[in-house]
Design a protein around this motif. Structure first.
Motif, PDB file in Angstrom:
ATOM      1  N   THR A  29      20.441   4.946   3.388  1.00 22.72           N
ATOM      2  CA  THR A  29      21.566   5.370   4.218  1.00 22.72           C
ATOM      3  C   THR A  29      22.890   5.199   3.483  1.00 22.72           C
ATOM      4  O   THR A  29      23.752   6.090   3.510  1.00 22.72           O
ATOM      5  CB  THR A  29      21.589   4.566   5.531  1.00 22.72           C
ATOM      6  N   ALA A  30      23.048   4.076   2.786  1.00 22.49           N
ATOM      7  CA  ALA A  30      24.278   3.843   2.020  1.00 22.49           C
ATOM      8  C   ALA A  30      24.451   4.886   0.929  1.00 22.49           C
ATOM      9  O   ALA A  30      25.565   5.394   0.706  1.00 22.49           O
ATOM     10  CB  ALA A  30      24.258   2.440   1.417  1.00 22.49           C
ATOM     11  N   GLY A  31      23.367   5.217   0.245  1.00 22.16           N
ATOM     12  CA  GLY A  31      23.456   6.224  -0.805  1.00 22.16           C
ATOM     13  C   GLY A  31      23.798   7.597  -0.261  1.00 22.16           C
ATOM     14  O   GLY A  31      24.589   8.341  -0.860  1.00 22.16           O
ATOM     15  N   LEU A  32      23.207   7.955   0.876  1.00 17.58           N
ATOM     16  CA  LEU A  32      23.515   9.250   1.479  1.00 17.58           C
ATOM     17  C   LEU A  32      24.988   9.340   1.881  1.00 17.58           C
ATOM     18  O   LEU A  32      25.660  10.341   1.621  1.00 17.58           O
ATOM     19  CB  LEU A  32      22.629   9.467   2.715  1.00 17.58           C
ATOM     20  N   HIS A  33      25.482   8.284   2.515  1.00 19.38           N
ATOM     21  CA  HIS A  33      26.858   8.302   3.006  1.00 19.38           C
ATOM     22  C   HIS A  33      27.881   8.253   1.876  1.00 19.38           C
ATOM     23  O   HIS A  33      29.028   8.667   2.071  1.00 19.38           O
ATOM     24  CB  HIS A  33      27.087   7.149   3.979  1.00 19.38           C
ATOM     25  N   ALA A  34      27.484   7.770   0.704  1.00 23.24           N
ATOM     26  CA  ALA A  34      28.409   7.783  -0.438  1.00 23.24           C
ATOM     27  C   ALA A  34      28.730   9.207  -0.868  1.00 23.24           C
ATOM     28  O   ALA A  34      29.816   9.471  -1.385  1.00 23.24           O
ATOM     29  CB  ALA A  34      27.794   7.008  -1.602  1.00 23.24           C
ATOM     30  N   VAL A  35      27.795  10.109  -0.649  1.00 23.40           N
ATOM     31  CA  VAL A  35      27.985  11.510  -1.036  1.00 23.40           C
ATOM     32  C   VAL A  35      28.332  12.376   0.169  1.00 23.40           C
ATOM     33  O   VAL A  35      29.159  13.288   0.076  1.00 23.40           O
ATOM     34  CB  VAL A  35      26.710  12.052  -1.725  1.00 23.40           C
ATOM     35  N   ALA A  36      27.687  12.109   1.289  1.00 24.87           N
ATOM     36  CA  ALA A  36      27.870  12.933   2.487  1.00 24.87           C
ATOM     37  C   ALA A  36      28.208  12.025   3.667  1.00 24.87           C
ATOM     38  O   ALA A  36      27.344  11.702   4.486  1.00 24.87           O
ATOM     39  CB  ALA A  36      26.610  13.742   2.774  1.00 24.87           C
ATOM     40  N   PRO A  37      29.458  11.562   3.767  1.00 24.19           N
ATOM     41  CA  PRO A  37      29.812  10.565   4.780  1.00 24.19           C
ATOM     42  C   PRO A  37      29.639  11.046   6.217  1.00 24.19           C
ATOM     43  O   PRO A  37      29.528  10.216   7.126  1.00 24.19           O
ATOM     44  CB  PRO A  37      31.283  10.256   4.472  1.00 24.19           C
ATOM     45  N   ARG A  38      29.601  12.352   6.439  1.00 23.61           N
ATOM     46  CA  ARG A  38      29.489  12.857   7.800  1.00 23.61           C
ATOM     47  C   ARG A  38      28.037  13.072   8.228  1.00 23.61           C
ATOM     48  O   ARG A  38      27.773  13.442   9.366  1.00 23.61           O
ATOM     49  CB  ARG A  38      30.268  14.166   7.946  1.00 23.61           C
ATOM     50  N   VAL A  39      27.102  12.859   7.324  1.00 20.07           N
ATOM     51  CA  VAL A  39      25.704  13.082   7.689  1.00 20.07           C
ATOM     52  C   VAL A  39      25.264  12.071   8.747  1.00 20.07           C
ATOM     53  O   VAL A  39      25.635  10.897   8.701  1.00 20.07           O
ATOM     54  CB  VAL A  39      24.779  12.996   6.453  1.00 20.07           C
ATOM     55  N   ALA A  40      24.523  12.535   9.716  1.00 29.01           N
ATOM     56  CA  ALA A  40      23.985  11.652  10.751  1.00 29.01           C
ATOM     57  C   ALA A  40      22.621  11.156  10.290  1.00 29.01           C
ATOM     58  O   ALA A  40      21.705  11.948  10.074  1.00 29.01           O
ATOM     59  CB  ALA A  40      23.858  12.402  12.066  1.00 29.01           C
ATOM     60  N   VAL A  41      22.505   9.846  10.110  1.00 31.25           N
ATOM     61  CA  VAL A  41      21.268   9.261   9.588  1.00 31.25           C
ATOM     62  C   VAL A  41      20.628   8.393  10.661  1.00 31.25           C
ATOM     63  O   VAL A  41      21.267   7.516  11.241  1.00 31.25           O
ATOM     64  CB  VAL A  41      21.532   8.412   8.323  1.00 31.25           C
ATOM     65  N   GLU A  42      19.351   8.643  10.911  1.00 32.04           N
ATOM     66  CA  GLU A  42      18.563   7.814  11.815  1.00 32.04           C
ATOM     67  C   GLU A  42      17.492   7.103  11.007  1.00 32.04           C
ATOM     68  O   GLU A  42      16.787   7.744  10.217  1.00 32.04           O
ATOM     69  CB  GLU A  42      17.908   8.661  12.908  1.00 32.04           C
ATOM     70  N   SER A  43      17.383   5.800  11.186  1.00 33.21           N
ATOM     71  CA  SER A  43      16.407   5.009  10.445  1.00 33.21           C
ATOM     72  C   SER A  43      15.214   4.684  11.336  1.00 33.21           C
ATOM     73  O   SER A  43      15.382   4.210  12.461  1.00 33.21           O
ATOM     74  CB  SER A  43      17.032   3.702   9.941  1.00 33.21           C
TER      75      SER A  43
END
Length: 373
Positions: A29-43
């Motif tokens: 999740t941290a890696g995704l948000h570093a590039v795409a901060p607006r992406v909605a991530v569900e774990s």
């Protein structure tokens, strides 16, 4: 998506020896948000019935419960299980796992599943009406005899005394009385969740395939296999050939013959229990993974189960892993579009394991650039 924001579901297993499934999800999740901060991530951390199954259930909203039970060599251990709305998730490794043995010490002939039976009893005390028994990571090869004994079965030798703990002692078994099993089991659905479907005995059985991992020598394997075959002759040979009977040192057989358990592939069970279908419906990309993507992955491991379910729903899947040993063709056949490995960033296995967290975050930024930018 109507709001223009990608929705990503992170449904990965642990990286054994370095990161739990919960930690994997956090770093992805941290890696995704570093590039795409607006992406909605569900774990939704996942597991296939082995180590980490209770943690995955707790991450999905189950309540963690604990009980003091006997470990594989009899010493007391604190073991956890998970409970929600009458469903208990019991991980036999919590009570009878290799991790409870002293470093470098094995007990292939004498290790017992007694504590797993005690853990099941604790779940019954908490009102469980459905029990998912996740098996894997065991220190035992006792056919589930210890588990059954803890639940009230009487396994007796020629002197009408209980046989000692462990698989080797089953060679002295003369009679088995299951009438004393906890009566609450009659009203409980027990699901045997395993990522292996071995029979109890023979060249693909519990002792032959998994005994060496638990310290068994060639002679130990022969002794244990013969003892398990004798055990099955006394309790009932037919379930010994059933899928999953050989799981986790034969505890699968004990669950099938004594608890009237129903075998299901572990990842299928856990995806149902964790609510994967509903989470998948909210996603347009799934990220799965585990420590090593290899041939074993394709035979019932968590990433294969996640990918199969996602493919059936038309949702693309990519994977992260510590080590990649599958070809692009094998990945595609499993429903995985692409895989990213820590070993591609750090080839030295020791350093890759030690630096798994920052490497995974870096790796995920590449994934995000490829799929979310």
């Amino acid at each position: 998506m109507s709001d223009g924001v990608r929705r990503v579901l992170v449904a990965a297993d642990k990286f054994k020896g370095s990161l739990t499934a919960v930690e994997v999800a956090a770093h992805v999740t941290a890696g995704l948000h570093a590039v795409a901060p607006r992406v909605a991530v569900e774990s939704l951390p996942v597991a296939d019935g082995g180590d980490g199954t209770v943690d995955a259930a707790v991450a999905a909203g189950f309540e963690r419960r604990t009980a003091r039970v006997a470990g594989p060599i009899g010493e007391p251990v604190e073991a956890a299980y998970a409970l929600r709305d009458g469903t208990a998730v019991v991980e036999m490794a919590e009570a009878s796992g290799l991790r409870h043995l002293p470093p470098g010490i094995f007990a292939p002939l004498t290790a017992t599943t007694y504590g797993t039976g005690e853990l099941l009893r604790a779940a019954l005390d908490d009102g469980a009406t459905t029990i998912v028994l996740g098996v894997g990571g065991s220190a035992t090869t006792d056919g589930g005899a210890g588990m059954l004994s803890a639940l009230g079965a009487r396994l007796l030798d020629s002197d009408r005394v209980p046989v000692p703990p462990g698989g080797a002692a089953l060679a002295t078994l003369v009679s088995a009385d299951l009438s004393g099993l906890d009566p609450r089991l009659a009203d409980v659905e027990v699901v045997l969740a395993s990522d292996v479907d071995n029979p109890l005995c023979g060249p693909t059985g519990a002792a032959a395939v998994y005994g060496p991992q638990k310290g068994a020598t060639e002679e130990d394997v022969r002794l244990l296999d013969a003892a398990l075959a004798h055990y099955a002759k006394v309790l009932g040979p037919r379930p010994a050939r059933t899928r999953g009977a050989g799981a986790a040192g034969g505890i699968g057989y004990g669950a099938l013959v004594g608890l009237n358990a129903r075998f299901r592939p572990g990842i299928e069970v856990m995806l149902d229990v964790l609510g994967f279908e509903a989470a998948l419906a909210r996603a347009d990309l799934v990220i799965t993974g585990e420590g090593s993507l290899d041939a074993q992955t394709l035979h019932g491991k968590a990433p294969a189960g996640v990918a199969a379910a996602a493919r059936a729903a038309g949702v693309p899947v990519v994977a992260v892993c510590g080590r990649l040993d599958l070809t692009p063709e094998q990945l595609a056949a499993a429903g995985i579009t692409r895989a990213y490995s820590l070993s591609a960033l750090e080839p030295d296995p020791t350093r890759s394991i030690a630096l798994a967290a920052p490497l995974l975050r870096t790796l995920t930024t590449s994934l995000a650039a490829d799929f979310l930018s």
